[in-house]
Structures are given as structure tokens and as C-alpha cells.
Design a protein around this motif. Structure first.
Motif, PDB file in Angstrom:
ATOM      1  N   LYS A  44      -2.937   3.660 -10.408  1.00 26.94           N
ATOM      2  CA  LYS A  44      -2.876   5.031 -10.917  1.00 26.94           C
ATOM      3  C   LYS A  44      -1.850   5.835 -10.144  1.00 26.94           C
ATOM      4  O   LYS A  44      -0.983   6.508 -10.730  1.00 26.94           O
ATOM      5  CB  LYS A  44      -4.261   5.703 -10.810  1.00 26.94           C
ATOM      6  CG  LYS A  44      -4.273   7.135 -11.311  1.00 26.94           C
ATOM      7  CD  LYS A  44      -5.617   7.837 -11.040  1.00 26.94           C
ATOM      8  CE  LYS A  44      -5.765   8.214  -9.563  1.00 26.94           C
ATOM      9  NZ  LYS A  44      -6.911   9.095  -9.309  1.00 26.94           N
ATOM     10  N   GLN A  45      -1.896   5.750  -8.828  1.00 25.71           N
ATOM     11  CA  GLN A  45      -0.996   6.549  -8.003  1.00 25.71           C
ATOM     12  C   GLN A  45       0.460   6.072  -8.090  1.00 25.71           C
ATOM     13  O   GLN A  45       1.385   6.874  -8.109  1.00 25.71           O
ATOM     14  CB  GLN A  45      -1.447   6.512  -6.547  1.00 25.71           C
ATOM     15  CG  GLN A  45      -2.792   7.170  -6.339  1.00 25.71           C
ATOM     16  CD  GLN A  45      -3.239   7.015  -4.902  1.00 25.71           C
ATOM     17  OE1 GLN A  45      -2.883   7.804  -4.037  1.00 25.71           O
ATOM     18  NE2 GLN A  45      -4.001   5.976  -4.640  1.00 25.71           N
TER      19      GLN A  45
ATOM     20  N   ASP B 275      -8.755   5.431  -1.380  1.00 28.05           N
ATOM     21  CA  ASP B 275      -7.387   4.965  -1.605  1.00 28.05           C
ATOM     22  C   ASP B 275      -6.529   6.000  -2.315  1.00 28.05           C
ATOM     23  O   ASP B 275      -5.319   5.800  -2.461  1.00 28.05           O
ATOM     24  CB  ASP B 275      -7.385   3.703  -2.496  1.00 28.05           C
ATOM     25  CG  ASP B 275      -8.099   2.536  -1.853  1.00 28.05           C
ATOM     26  OD1 ASP B 275      -8.259   2.549  -0.629  1.00 28.05           O
ATOM     27  OD2 ASP B 275      -8.509   1.614  -2.578  1.00 28.05           O
TER      28      ASP B 275
ATOM     29  N   HIS C 271      -4.399  -3.536  -4.779  1.00 26.18           N
ATOM     30  CA  HIS C 271      -5.770  -4.032  -4.725  1.00 26.18           C
ATOM     31  C   HIS C 271      -6.759  -3.431  -5.701  1.00 26.18           C
ATOM     32  O   HIS C 271      -7.857  -3.942  -5.824  1.00 26.18           O
ATOM     33  CB  HIS C 271      -6.310  -3.954  -3.295  1.00 26.18           C
ATOM     34  CG  HIS C 271      -6.251  -2.600  -2.684  1.00 26.18           C
ATOM     35  ND1 HIS C 271      -5.260  -2.211  -1.829  1.00 26.18           N
ATOM     36  CD2 HIS C 271      -7.040  -1.533  -2.820  1.00 26.18           C
ATOM     37  CE1 HIS C 271      -5.457  -0.971  -1.455  1.00 26.18           C
ATOM     38  NE2 HIS C 271      -6.517  -0.532  -2.042  1.00 26.18           N
ATOM     39  N   ASN C 272      -6.432  -2.350  -6.363  1.00 28.28           N
ATOM     40  CA  ASN C 272      -7.353  -1.851  -7.390  1.00 28.28           C
ATOM     41  C   ASN C 272      -6.668  -0.837  -8.309  1.00 28.28           C
ATOM     42  O   ASN C 272      -5.514  -0.472  -8.105  1.00 28.28           O
ATOM     43  CB  ASN C 272      -8.635  -1.268  -6.766  1.00 28.28           C
ATOM     44  CG  ASN C 272      -8.369  -0.087  -5.838  1.00 28.28           C
ATOM     45  OD1 ASN C 272      -7.439   0.697  -6.065  1.00 28.28           O
ATOM     46  ND2 ASN C 272      -9.171   0.054  -4.807  1.00 28.28           N
TER      47      ASN C 272
ATOM     48  N   ASP D 206       0.817  -1.219   0.000  1.00 29.58           N
ATOM     49  CA  ASP D 206       0.000   0.000   0.000  1.00 29.58           C
ATOM     50  C   ASP D 206       0.848   1.265   0.000  1.00 29.58           C
ATOM     51  O   ASP D 206       0.310   2.368  -0.116  1.00 29.58           O
ATOM     52  CB  ASP D 206      -0.883   0.052   1.261  1.00 29.58           C
ATOM     53  CG  ASP D 206      -1.878  -1.087   1.315  1.00 29.58           C
ATOM     54  OD1 ASP D 206      -2.151  -1.676   0.253  1.00 29.58           O
ATOM     55  OD2 ASP D 206      -2.384  -1.381   2.414  1.00 29.58           O
TER      56      ASP D 206
ATOM     57  N   LEU E 206      -2.828  10.701  -3.662  1.00 29.08           N
ATOM     58  CA  LEU E 206      -2.384  11.809  -4.519  1.00 29.08           C
ATOM     59  C   LEU E 206      -3.579  12.650  -4.972  1.00 29.08           C
ATOM     60  O   LEU E 206      -3.460  13.871  -5.107  1.00 29.08           O
ATOM     61  CB  LEU E 206      -1.598  11.270  -5.718  1.00 29.08           C
ATOM     62  CG  LEU E 206      -0.351  10.442  -5.355  1.00 29.08           C
ATOM     63  CD1 LEU E 206       0.338   9.951  -6.605  1.00 29.08           C
ATOM     64  CD2 LEU E 206       0.614  11.245  -4.485  1.00 29.08           C
TER      65      LEU E 206
ATOM     66  N   VAL F  18      -7.074   2.289  -8.715  1.00 32.83           N
ATOM     67  CA  VAL F  18      -6.749   3.602  -8.145  1.00 32.83           C
ATOM     68  C   VAL F  18      -5.359   3.570  -7.511  1.00 32.83           C
ATOM     69  O   VAL F  18      -4.615   4.552  -7.551  1.00 32.83           O
ATOM     70  CB  VAL F  18      -7.808   4.025  -7.108  1.00 32.83           C
ATOM     71  CG1 VAL F  18      -7.488   5.401  -6.555  1.00 32.83           C
ATOM     72  CG2 VAL F  18      -9.190   4.029  -7.756  1.00 32.83           C
ATOM     73  N   MET F  19      -4.993   2.436  -6.938  1.00 37.60           N
ATOM     74  CA  MET F  19      -3.644   2.285  -6.400  1.00 37.60           C
ATOM     75  C   MET F  19      -2.626   2.275  -7.542  1.00 37.60           C
ATOM     76  O   MET F  19      -1.608   2.952  -7.484  1.00 37.60           O
ATOM     77  CB  MET F  19      -3.538   1.009  -5.562  1.00 37.60           C
ATOM     78  CG  MET F  19      -4.406   0.994  -4.317  1.00 37.60           C
ATOM     79  SD  MET F  19      -4.020   2.315  -3.117  1.00 37.60           S
ATOM     80  CE  MET F  19      -2.482   1.692  -2.417  1.00 37.60           C
TER      81      MET F  19
ATOM     82  N   GLN G  32       0.889   7.826   4.568  1.00 34.60           N
ATOM     83  CA  GLN G  32       1.069   8.508   3.286  1.00 34.60           C
ATOM     84  C   GLN G  32       0.171   9.742   3.153  1.00 34.60           C
ATOM     85  O   GLN G  32       0.590  10.758   2.603  1.00 34.60           O
ATOM     86  CB  GLN G  32       0.774   7.545   2.138  1.00 34.60           C
ATOM     87  CG  GLN G  32       1.761   6.402   2.059  1.00 34.60           C
ATOM     88  CD  GLN G  32       1.352   5.433   0.980  1.00 34.60           C
ATOM     89  OE1 GLN G  32       1.674   5.617  -0.169  1.00 34.60           O
ATOM     90  NE2 GLN G  32       0.610   4.403   1.352  1.00 34.60           N
TER      91      GLN G  32
ATOM     92  N   VAL H 181      -0.539   2.354   7.192  1.00 41.02           N
ATOM     93  CA  VAL H 181       0.374   2.729   6.104  1.00 41.02           C
ATOM     94  C   VAL H 181      -0.300   3.738   5.181  1.00 41.02           C
ATOM     95  O   VAL H 181       0.359   4.638   4.646  1.00 41.02           O
ATOM     96  CB  VAL H 181       0.824   1.477   5.323  1.00 41.02           C
ATOM     97  CG1 VAL H 181       1.790   1.865   4.217  1.00 41.02           C
ATOM     98  CG2 VAL H 181       1.470   0.474   6.269  1.00 41.02           C
ATOM     99  N   MET H 182      -1.609   3.599   4.991  1.00 37.64           N
ATOM    100  CA  MET H 182      -2.337   4.586   4.200  1.00 37.64           C
ATOM    101  C   MET H 182      -2.358   5.925   4.935  1.00 37.64           C
ATOM    102  O   MET H 182      -2.112   6.976   4.341  1.00 37.64           O
ATOM    103  CB  MET H 182      -3.764   4.096   3.924  1.00 37.64           C
ATOM    104  CG  MET H 182      -3.844   2.856   3.067  1.00 37.64           C
ATOM    105  SD  MET H 182      -3.106   3.030   1.407  1.00 37.64           S
ATOM    106  CE  MET H 182      -4.372   4.007   0.581  1.00 37.64           C
TER     107      MET H 182
ATOM    108  N   CYS I 218     -12.140   8.638  -4.114  1.00 35.08           N
ATOM    109  CA  CYS I 218     -11.770   7.284  -3.685  1.00 35.08           C
ATOM    110  C   CYS I 218     -10.917   7.304  -2.416  1.00 35.08           C
ATOM    111  O   CYS I 218      -9.911   8.013  -2.363  1.00 35.08           O
ATOM    112  CB  CYS I 218     -10.993   6.613  -4.809  1.00 35.08           C
ATOM    113  SG  CYS I 218     -10.368   4.991  -4.381  1.00 35.08           S
TER     114      CYS I 218
END
Lengths: 426, 426
Positions: free
Chosen positions: A299-300, B267, A293-294, A267, B270, A296-297, B300, B296-297, B265
Motif C-alpha cells: 500500500k505504501q 509497518d 512482507h505484507n 523495507d 505513511l 500494508v507495505m 523512514q 530502516v523502518m 499497523c
């Protein structure tokens, strides 16, 4: 296309006792029993679709429970209902007003979504009489785009841009992870690596991360065996914190790994960005994605230059639909897609996507290859065909997801004969 | 402390049919049935602990299944075994070599972990005869730190720094979300807002994101009623893409919301950073966290200046252990913690953490408040006590997690009498 409505969805907990021989062992997953949640859907018009997601033993029953909960959203629909507006069906599964809460779009519920959607894609490809990669390659760009849920992606990719993609054709380079699982002895390593070299393999991955001195010895051994020209990758399976990853990998730099895979928490986008930046001068890239997991992750990770190799997985995210989004974003950000495979059936499924990526999207093999692990293929009706370290494009209709009935029956957990005999001994 | 070993763990699927009256409705979750996975653990020495996690209806059975799978890791241990090395126990639950795969540390398996660990914390506080916040406040810093898994955090927070925290004492400011759920009519809004003003509430949250004109009308109505001095917050529940969020919220800026909550979203770190940057000149902060799946999220989000208000949740992450990590990181980054609450039992649990945060960590009430929603408290044995829009510190031993047996029995899904009668009508 209409061949009736989906009237049946069955799901099985299928486990292979791979931990008994340390296949698949790494720094975080020391005793995996490679498993699948196996979904079979049927219409009253005689269509069938087979879907899997991959797990590693305990907890598989939770994903089975999630598939059962989602099945109410599938039963009663025709294949045509689904694929004519695939984006809406995708969102129906991932954004149910109540079940969304227990994700959203991650973990158990996303694994269950993957298993179901993999079965839908397999049914679609079978209905068209094509292997999945060919179904994708032949699809009109607009139809392809309609399979993707662009929610949350519009700052990185819009529908318009996604149309600008092209075509070509060939078999797909593979690399092997079968030689150097963490739990293997040096003797096993040597023996397996010799055999792989004889078979024509040129790219090798080594598991690292538990003990630095062990890693140095193992990497040195493999680099010596394969020589200076062939490719070596290393994989820590999320073992380290950020600074630790940089220090540790720096100490392995002399073996010139192409990438370090999963150096830290899957993550941690900013952490991967820091590691990428620190390792760039050493010529070592960062690869990750098997537990991303998806979309959107992904993408970042791309926006933050946090990876140099995108490792899509066929069974963790929302099937082909969500992987299409990631493949298109990777192309836009000019980062190669090198899929995660191995497990149970992951090779069978994901090489469809690699072949599609090459023919219709990237048109390049630079720094591109798909993982290969040589086990459990014998349980699939359309197993992968490797020739000279390349995946050959599958020819059978579908997504290569169908398993032999006998395999499913024997490995069903906990009542199949394989598990009955193991559990009796415990 | 030893009072035997944990010999029993029972788990119930408890649902309240809140969708019938649109309580809790928002732009993404239109028909929630507020639910809990309710865990009761018992030792053979007579200790008991109660734990919950919050869900919103369908899919709760999947979390129950996950709790059952994790229970094998709990049975047979004593409370002392667990809390004397809580970090290891935390990692045992979150990093089981096989079950980790279906998370890791996110979604269903993390919700199940939360329910179990909430029960452990409740048992610990009861064993000490203290409410949870008092157990935390009285704890030696070193002991507190030993509850936290620092894996993946060391680039943002180390054990050494975490020790540098202080003390103080008082009741905790609350804000209300009860007035303006998305599914409520303007008449309901007006009526509920008047009542709340009469009760002394000064901070109000409005659900937005489904229709801009509706949002303008509703925000205008509430701002007029509460006057220019009181605080208004808005909450989109993840409805928008990044650019859309900025445009939409800009159009609501005239109503001077303190924050926009969950603009996109959960997640998208950014994306939240881009939104934060764009809205800063308008004096609007970004708040998020109720669906932030692990520490961890949060790390960030803080590193990227992607939020100005940290909304921890007592039931989504790994209980007090993981929330301690987030509270300490927020203090280091100087961002206020304003917990998410409401749901079922979330107020009961999380205000323990707010009170601890104030006394032992932040020692400040600037821009700090805890969400409050006025429903379903009557099912808890130690319900929250609100006085003049402040949460009063609970006095009963434990984590305020215990429910009335009768409530659990009646709302058990699908066999409790409440659901039996609803399901019969369907």
C-alpha cells in the motif's frame, strides 16, 4: 461442498542443492539451496490440498516449526468453514493473540501462513475441479472480496471500489532470469542467452550489484546479443544504499534497462521513492516486492510512487488472499503487476494470479509480464507450460502446488538420499 | 581480553502464565503469557553471557528453533573476535546468505538475533566488569560506531555525523503502564492508580482501542484521579485503520493525552504520518516502535515525520547495535526516545540504553521517559531499581539479562513445574 474435516497436516523440509552450481546466485544470496516447506492437508472425507512456501536452505526448519505451531488453528475445520468466511480464517492465522507478536504478518510466521493458505486454496480449487485461476475468475466479486483482510488498507482501498473490476482472456507473457545469474561466467551467459533467443524469449533479466565493471561488461554483452528492441531488466537484490543505487544505475543507463529491481532494503519505501524520482528522467523504473512482507507495505509503496512495477510473490505473503488485495490496489494506482517467480514452484503458483489479474482486473498486457526461471519444474505434478515465451493457463484442478512424492522423499532435509550423500561428503 | 572461545550456547523456552490474570492485555493481544527465549553462552575460558528476547506465549518455540539455527555462527568465536569487528559479526548473523531470506531482518529471525546479541553484549559488559550502560558511555565514539551496521542508513545518517555526540549524568524518568491494562475492571484501575500516585508516579499510560465508550470512561476516570498537571498517554496496540484512528483519538482529546501509541499497523509509515499531521493541532503526538522491526523502518518514520516519540525496544531489533543506530538517528531528527518496556526483562535491559542516550547522546530529559511495568522483575538477578518514579542506573556488570536458574527451571515450557500443573488441568 462439505467433504469432512481437516484431520491431518503434514509438513516437510525439502531442499535442492542448487548452490553446488550457482543457480539462483545474486549479490546478497551467494549460495542458495532452493527449498520448500511442503504442506499436505487432508480431510477425513478424502479431500487433499498441497501448499508450499519458498526458502533458500538454512532456516527452512524454522519455518517448518512455525507451520507446526499454526497447524492447531487448521485441524478440525472443514474446507467450507474456512472458505465461507475466509477473511476470518485469514485473521485467525495472522492475528492469533499470542503468535502475532513474533511477526506481526512478516518473516517466518508469514511464510508459514503462506504455505498453509496455499494448501487451503489448492484444496478449494481441487474440490471445485478447477485450476486456481479459473476458480478466481469464476468467483462472484463479493465472494472474492470476502477473502481479503482489509484491515489497515481502508485509506487506500475500500470494499466498494474493489468490486469495480472486469473480465477477458489469454496466455500470459513471461520473461527469463535463467540466463544471467551473478555466479555464471560470460561463456555461460552467451550460451544461455543464444539458446533463449532461439526459443523465442524477448525479455531478459540480468543480476547486478556486486561489481560495477562486471555489470557493465555483462549488460553490454547481453544488450548486444538481444539487440536494441528486446527488453532488458536488471536486479540488484537489495545490495545498495539509496545514493549508491542512483549512481550505480545511472552508469548502467546506456543499456536501457526497463527497470532496476530491489535497488535497496526491501523495507525502505521512502528510499525507493527517492530512487524512482532520480531514475525517472533516464526512463528506468523501480521494481520490487519479492521480499515485501505484507499488503500494508505494498500500500505504501504505491501511495509513495516508490515503484513502477509491483512484483507480487505467491509464497511470502498471506497467499491468494493477501495477493488479491495487492492486485486490486495496483489496479487502483495504475501500476502493472509483474510477479516474482523462479525459486521452487513460484512459477507454478504465481502464473495463476497473473492470468486472473489479466482476465478479471487489469485487462491489459502493457508493461506486464511474469518472471520465468527454468529449473526444478520437474518435481511438480502440474508444471508450468511455456509456449513462445508465454505462460499457458494451467488446466489441472488446484493451485499447481502438488509435488511428486519421490521428489519430496529424495530431497527431504537432512534425511533424504540427496542430502545424505551430500552431507556425508562434508 | 581473550578468555577463550564460545563453546556452548543453550536456549530455553520460558513462559509465565500471565494471561490467567489479564496482565498485559490489550486490544490486539488479549491473552498474553509473557515469555522469554533465554540464551546462555559460555566460553571455555569461563566467561558467561545471558540474553533474552520477549514473546507472549505460543510461537516461542519457533524463536527457540531460530536461535538454534543461528548458534552455528556463534560457536567457536571468541568475544574478542566478535567485538573487535562487531559490525561484521552483526552482518554475519543478519545476512547469512541463506537464512536472510526468511526475514530479512524482521520477525522470528530478528527476535532470535536480538536474544543472541543481547547475550554477547552482556558477556562483553561482564568481561569489562561494568554494567552495560557504563560500557557504552565509556566507549570511544569510533568504537561505538563500529558496532553499527550503516547499510541502508546512509541517506539519513553517516558515520561522520554520528561522532558528534556528548556526555552528562543522572537517573532516568519512568512512566507506568501497570495501572490500566485493557482487561482490568474500573475497580482495579482506581485501586492501582491510587497506589501509584502514593508511590510518586506522575506519568500514566492507559490501554484503549477496543470500545470507545469504555475508553472515554476509563480515560476520564484516570484523568480525574491524577489531576490536570500529570501526564496521560494512551495506547491502541495497532487496532485501527488510519481514518478510524484519527476519529477515535479526536474523541479522547479532551483528556489531553501526550501521545497515542501504535494507532495502526506498525509497518504503516505513511499512515502514521497522516495521523501525526491530523492530531498535531490537538497537541497529541504519535508514539510507536515496539514492533518496528529494524533500523530502516525507524529511519523512514523519522524522515516522514510519522512519529513524535521513538519507542525503541531492547528485544525486537538487533540488540544494542541496531538500537545505537536508532538512538543516533532520533538525535539527528530531534525526536525524543521513550523506550518500550514491560514484558519480561524489557525494563531491565532497555534502561541501560536510556541512561546511555541521556549521558552520551541527547543530554536532555524534555519529553523523555522510559516505560515501566511492575511485574516479573523478581526472576532477574539484577532487577530494575525504581526510586520516586525514576530508573536508577544499574551497578552490576552486564546487561541485567541474567535470570535465576530456579525461575528458568520452573517456567520452562512445557516441562517446568508451573506449566506442567497448568497443562494438566486443561
Amino acid at each position: 461442498m462439505t467433504k469432512g474435516k481437516i484431520t491431518k497436516l503434514s509438513v516437510s523440509d525439502v531442499r535442492f542443492p542448487t548452490s553446488l552450481e550457482q543457480h539462483g546466485s545474486d549479490a546478497m544470496h551467494t549460495d542458495p539451496d532452493y527449498s520448500v516447506v511442503y504442506v499436505v492437508i487432508e480431510t477425513d472425507g478424502g479431500l487433499k490440498g498441497y501448499g508450499i512456501t519458498f526458502t533458500i536452505g538454512r532456516g527452512t526448519e524454522i519455518v517448518v516449526c512455525a507451520v507446526e505451531a499454526l497447524s492447531a488453528l487448521v485441524i478440525g475445520k472443514s474446507l467450507e468453514d474456512i472458505v465461507s468466511d475466509f477473511r476470518s480464517f485469514y485473521r485467525l492465522l495472522t492475528s492469533d493473540g499470542q503468535m502475532r507478536w513474533i511477526g506481526p504478518e512478516k518473516g517466518v510466521i508469514q511464510l508459514a501462513t503462506a504455505a498453509i493458505l496455499n494448501a487451503i486454496w489448492d484444496m478449494w480449487a481441487r474440490a471445485e475441479g478447477k485450476p486456481l485461476w479459473k476458480l478466481l475468475v469464476d468467483m462472484e466479486p463479493r465472494q472474492l472480496i470476502r477473502c481479503i483482510d482489509f484491515r489497515y488498507l481502508s485509506d487506500a482501498l475500500t470494499e466498494q471500489e474493489a468490486l469495480e473490476e472486469q473480465m477477458l482472456k489469454e496466455g500470459y507473457p513471461a520473461y527469463t532470469t535463467s540466463c544471467a545469474w551473478l555466479g555464471y561466467s560470460d561463456e555461460q551467459l552467451t550460451e544461455l542467452c543464444s539458446a533463449a533467443l532461439a526459443e523465442g524469449w524477448t525479455k531478459f533479466k540480468v543480476k547486478v550489484g556486486a561489481d560495477l565493471q562486471d555489470d557493465i561488461r555483462r549488460c553490454s554483452l547481453i544488450r548486444k546479443m538481444i539487440g536494441p528492441e528486446k527488453t532488458l531488466m536488471i536486479d540488484a537484490n537489495q545490495r545498495w544504499d539509496v545514493a549508491e543505487a542512483i549512481t550505480w544505475v545511472t552508469k548502467l543507463a546506456e543499456f536501457r534497462p526497463l527497470w532496476i529491481e530491489e535497488p535497496t532494503c526491501p523495507d525502505d519505501i521512502l528510499g525507493h521513492a527517492a530512487i524512482s524520482k532520480a531514475l525517472a528522467p533516464l526512463g528506468i523504473g523501480v521494481a520490487t516486492g519479492e521480499q515485501c512482507h505484507n499488503r500494508v507495505m505494498f500500500k505504501q509503496f504505491l501511495q509513495a510512487s516508490a515503484l513502477q512495477f509491483v512484483q507480487i510473490d505467491s509464497c511470502r505473503v498471506g497467499s491468494v488472499n493477501e495477493n488479491l488485495a495487492t492486485i486490486l490496489m495496483a489496479a487502483k494506482f495504475k501500476v502493472p503487476v509483474c510477479p516474482h517467480a523462479g525459486g521452487v514452484g513460484l512459477c507454478e503458483l504465481v502464473h495463476h494470479l497473473s492470468i486472473f489479474d489479466y482476465i478479471s482486473v487489469s485487462a491489459s498486457l502493457d508493461n506486464r509480464m511474469c518472471e520465468y526461471v527454468d529449473h526444478l519444474h520437474e518435481h511438480f505434478k502440474s508444471p508450468t507450460l511455456i509456449r513462445n515465451a508465454h505462460y499457458m493457463p494451467p488446466k489441472d484442478p488446484g493451485y499447481s502446488t502438488e509435488m511428486f512424492e519421490e521428489s519430496v522423499k529424495k530431497h527431504q532435509f537432512p534425511d533424504g538420499e540427496v542430502w545424505k550423500s551430500i552431507l556425508e561428503k562434508k
